[in-house]
Design an enzyme around this catalytic site. Structure first.
Site, mmCIF file in Angstrom:
data_model
loop_
_atom_site.group_PDB
_atom_site.id
_atom_site.type_symbol
_atom_site.label_atom_id
_atom_site.label_comp_id
_atom_site.label_asym_id
_atom_site.label_seq_id
_atom_site.Cartn_x
_atom_site.Cartn_y
_atom_site.Cartn_z
ATOM 1 N N ASN A 166 0.873 -1.159 0.000
ATOM 2 C CA ASN A 166 0.000 0.000 0.000
ATOM 3 C C ASN A 166 0.919 1.220 0.000
ATOM 4 O O ASN A 166 1.586 1.516 0.992
ATOM 5 C CB ASN A 166 -0.885 -0.013 1.247
ATOM 6 C CG ASN A 166 -1.801 1.188 1.341
ATOM 7 O OD1 ASN A 166 -1.738 2.109 0.520
ATOM 8 N ND2 ASN A 166 -2.663 1.196 2.353
ATOM 9 N N ASP A 191 -7.234 4.162 -8.764
ATOM 10 C CA ASP A 191 -8.623 3.896 -8.400
ATOM 11 C C ASP A 191 -9.333 5.220 -8.110
ATOM 12 O O ASP A 191 -8.852 6.016 -7.299
ATOM 13 C CB ASP A 191 -8.692 3.001 -7.155
ATOM 14 C CG ASP A 191 -8.269 1.572 -7.449
ATOM 15 O OD1 ASP A 191 -8.103 1.235 -8.634
ATOM 16 O OD2 ASP A 191 -8.107 0.795 -6.485
ATOM 17 N N LYS A 195 -17.295 8.157 -4.778
ATOM 18 C CA LYS A 195 -18.112 8.782 -3.742
ATOM 19 C C LYS A 195 -17.275 9.754 -2.909
ATOM 20 O O LYS A 195 -16.126 9.459 -2.563
ATOM 21 C CB LYS A 195 -18.719 7.717 -2.845
ATOM 22 C CG LYS A 195 -19.716 6.805 -3.572
ATOM 23 C CD LYS A 195 -20.293 5.755 -2.632
ATOM 24 C CE LYS A 195 -21.286 4.861 -3.366
ATOM 25 N NZ LYS A 195 -21.835 3.798 -2.485
#
Length: 294
Positions: A166, A191, A195
């Site tokens: 990550n 990505d 929202k």
């Protein structure tokens, strides 16, 4: 043989389409050639399938010859399109590798691709620049990392490696330990996390930007792109805020502040998919100033 000898596979058709297109890297223009091409080849109409973006990916990366280089251990890779980097399962920093075991020459300049996906993009660059630089892919989907490193071994490359990591929690620890200079960082079609409440999951956040700038050598570059305008604008805004350290490279062809062409010489898979659908790719290229402004 009969009509079967006239049947066109999607890949062979894609090759024909590419030969017709005057600008083969602008795939949305190719679709117009494809429409006229189908209309003029009615003998094939019964057997033709639409050109798929996966076929265009195979064509773009044909020289790597990776399609059938799949190990039994890795097998067919199915992944989730989006994962939550804030999940506790991704909170542990990736261990630092022994760089002299990962690369033949760990003193070479390093390019890091954050969110390296399948790895084809970096593999292509590494093969093209086998003696001049090292390449590191950071990817949060472990199966993709496993397959990409399998491909590294199959291709016999000693200047590219992939780490399951990550980037939001591992970039600093990994890159600060690398013996050579950090020369280039790419963040390509990350990505989107559409929202608003999920925007905090987007990879380009202030701590990562700070870490990139701290480790990037003077004159080093950052290349970002997305087919989602909101995501591209978000990355642009954050990097534009670092104007004391970064300057936008606008000497290449630009429109509305966005680069109109990909400067890397090869497109990512997501880029190919998006352009086939007619989407625009929003790109920015930054360079770290050699003389910093106080």
């Amino acid at each position: 043989m009969g009509s079967s000898s006239l049947a066109a596979t999607p890949l062979s058709l894609a090759k024909s389409v590419f030969s017709l297109a005057s600008l083969p890297r602008r795939v949305h223009r190719i679709t117009r050639h494809y429409s006229s091409f189908r209309a003029s080849t009615s003998v094939w109409n019964h057997d033709l399938k639409e050109v798929r973006s996966t076929d265009l990916v195979d064509l773009e990366y044909a020289e790597l010859n990776l399609k059938y280089k799949i190990s039994e251990e890795v097998g067919h890779v199915r992944i989730r399109q989006h994962v939550n980097p804030l999940s506790s399962s991704f909170s542990t920093p990736a261990p630092v590798p022994a760089w002299d075991e990962v690369y033949k020459d760990p003193s070479l300049p390093l390019m890091v691709d954050i969110g390296s996906g399948s790895g084809r993009f970096l593999l292509w660059l590494a093969k093209k620049n086998a003696k001049s630089g090292n390449y590191l892919g950071l990817e949060i989907r472990q199966k993709l990392v496993k397959r990409a490193n399998f491909w590294v071994n199959e291709l016999g490359l000693s200047n590219v490696h992939f780490i399951f990591a990550n980037a939001m929690v591992s970039f600093e620890q990994l890159i600060s330990s690398y013996p050579g200079p950090l020369e280039f960082v790419s963040i390509l079609c990350p990505d989107p996390h559409f929202k608003k409440r999920h925007h905090k999951r987007r990879v380009v956040q202030k701590p990562l930007v700070d870490s990139i700038l701290q480790n990037l050598k003077p004159g080093g570059k950052i290349f970002v792109q997305s087919d989602v305008l909101d995501v591209a604008q978000d990355m642009r805004d954050q990097l534009d805020e670092e104007s004391k350290v970064l300057e936008h490279v606008d000497t290449v062809d630009a429109e509305e502040g966005w680069l109109s062409e990909n400067p890397m010489g090869i497109r990512t898979e997501r880029e190919i998919h998006a352009e086939l659908e007619g989407a625009r790719i929003y790109r920015r290229l930054y360079q770290k100033k050699k003389i910093l402004i106080d």
